[in-house]
Design a protein around this motif. Structure first.
Motif, mmCIF file in Angstrom:
data_model
loop_
_atom_site.group_PDB
_atom_site.id
_atom_site.type_symbol
_atom_site.label_atom_id
_atom_site.label_comp_id
_atom_site.label_asym_id
_atom_site.label_seq_id
_atom_site.Cartn_x
_atom_site.Cartn_y
_atom_site.Cartn_z
ATOM 1 N N MET A 1 0.840 -1.182 0.000
ATOM 2 C CA MET A 1 0.000 0.000 0.000
ATOM 3 C C MET A 1 0.880 1.238 0.000
ATOM 4 O O MET A 1 1.726 1.388 0.870
ATOM 5 C CB MET A 1 -0.881 0.015 1.253
ATOM 6 N N PRO A 2 0.709 2.149 -0.967
ATOM 7 C CA PRO A 2 1.492 3.375 -0.948
ATOM 8 C C PRO A 2 1.051 4.263 0.203
ATOM 9 O O PRO A 2 -0.141 4.426 0.444
ATOM 10 C CB PRO A 2 1.175 4.020 -2.291
ATOM 11 N N GLU A 75 -7.204 1.562 -0.732
ATOM 12 C CA GLU A 75 -6.893 1.902 -2.122
ATOM 13 C C GLU A 75 -7.973 1.373 -3.055
ATOM 14 O O GLU A 75 -8.819 0.585 -2.662
ATOM 15 C CB GLU A 75 -5.523 1.344 -2.534
ATOM 16 N N GLY A 76 -7.938 1.833 -4.274
ATOM 17 C CA GLY A 76 -8.854 1.332 -5.292
ATOM 18 C C GLY A 76 -10.230 1.959 -5.211
ATOM 19 O O GLY A 76 -10.392 3.137 -4.935
ATOM 20 N N LYS A 77 -11.219 1.120 -5.460
ATOM 21 C CA LYS A 77 -12.606 1.584 -5.578
ATOM 22 C C LYS A 77 -13.151 2.131 -4.273
ATOM 23 O O LYS A 77 -12.758 1.723 -3.194
ATOM 24 C CB LYS A 77 -13.500 0.432 -6.046
ATOM 25 N N VAL A 78 -14.114 3.027 -4.434
ATOM 26 C CA VAL A 78 -14.863 3.558 -3.301
ATOM 27 C C VAL A 78 -16.168 2.771 -3.209
ATOM 28 O O VAL A 78 -16.930 2.713 -4.166
ATOM 29 C CB VAL A 78 -15.143 5.062 -3.484
ATOM 30 N N PHE A 125 -8.520 2.765 9.580
ATOM 31 C CA PHE A 125 -8.823 4.115 9.129
ATOM 32 C C PHE A 125 -7.528 4.895 8.948
ATOM 33 O O PHE A 125 -6.500 4.531 9.515
ATOM 34 C CB PHE A 125 -9.803 4.814 10.069
ATOM 35 N N SER A 126 -7.583 5.910 8.108
ATOM 36 C CA SER A 126 -6.398 6.743 7.886
ATOM 37 C C SER A 126 -6.699 8.166 8.313
ATOM 38 O O SER A 126 -7.830 8.645 8.187
ATOM 39 C CB SER A 126 -5.950 6.679 6.429
ATOM 40 N N PHE A 127 -5.659 8.848 8.829
ATOM 41 C CA PHE A 127 -5.868 10.128 9.480
ATOM 42 C C PHE A 127 -4.566 10.917 9.553
ATOM 43 O O PHE A 127 -3.486 10.384 9.344
ATOM 44 C CB PHE A 127 -6.401 9.907 10.898
ATOM 45 N N VAL A 152 -12.095 5.035 5.849
ATOM 46 C CA VAL A 152 -12.166 3.808 6.627
ATOM 47 C C VAL A 152 -12.099 2.689 5.598
ATOM 48 O O VAL A 152 -12.562 2.848 4.478
ATOM 49 C CB VAL A 152 -13.448 3.720 7.478
ATOM 50 N N SER A 153 -11.471 1.592 5.971
ATOM 51 C CA SER A 153 -11.266 0.522 5.001
ATOM 52 C C SER A 153 -11.515 -0.833 5.622
ATOM 53 O O SER A 153 -11.126 -1.081 6.764
ATOM 54 C CB SER A 153 -9.831 0.543 4.468
#
Length: 199
Positions: A1-2, A75-78, A125-127, A152-153
């Motif tokens: 994951m970048p 990453e990728g689709k929402v 989640f990313s923050f 959130v993933s």
């Protein structure tokens, strides 16, 4: 994951289908918590020393949560998003509550099936952080304020490289500072011992 510069990732709690008390009317409904409040969790371990993190119950106050998206492995689709009301992300007395309607695309429905069949069981989640403090005695970072929540993933592996890398990037300064102080204390002790021997 970048990794996006400055963004941190945490893999924490289960994401699962629910049939009772749905917040969104959908046959493809999932919910969970991205984080909980005031409960330290292991962030990173180096040389046998454990470093912890916890989220203050007021950490989301004032954070930019304007258009959070739900992805897979960041990453990728929402699959869902706050702006079209297929995603709810809001703090409550437990932590950051997440629920989503995964009915709006074939890919989202496939993700729901993977969650329903327990092939995908965790979320992340990313923050970015606006304010934090560090307790040297307990080696615990407390996030006092988030600046922005990006996504959130649903995640395939509960602990991924992104979490480790972002934890390491934060803790490198803390760890190096503690090592320097320890070496300085040893140097002063040796100097004192030499002076006492000469006396």
């Amino acid at each position: 994951m970048p990794l996006v510069k400055g963004r941190e990732y945490r893999n924490l709690l289960p994401l699962a289908p629910q049939t009772q008390q749905k917040r969104i009317d959908s046959d493809y409904y999932v919910e969970g918590y991205a984080t909980t409040f005031n409960q330290p969790y292991l962030l990173y371990e180096v040389d046998g020393i454990k470093y912890y993190e916890m989220v203050d119950s007021n950490a989301f106050n004032g954070a930019d949560m304007s258009d959070i998206i739900l992805q897979y492995d960041h990453e990728g689709k929402v699959f869902a998003r706050k702006s079209n009301k297929t995603l709810i992300a809001e703090p409550n007395n437990i932590g950051l509550f997440i629920c989503a309607d995964l009915s709006k695309s074939a890919a989202a429905k496939e993700l729901y099936e993977e969650i329903d069949n327990e092939l995908v069981t965790r979320m992340s989640f990313s923050f970015t952080v606006a304010d934090e403090e560090y307790n040297r005695e307990t080696r615990t970072r407390t996030i006092k304020k988030f600046k922005k929540i990006y996504d959130v993933s649903a995640v395939s592996i509960p602990a991924n490289d992104g979490t480790e890398i972002s934890a390491r990037s934060y803790l490198n300064g803390v760890i190096e500072g503690e090592k320097r102080e320890s070496l300085e204390r040893r140097r002063k002790l040796l100097q004192l011992m030499i002076e006492l021997e000469d006396f």
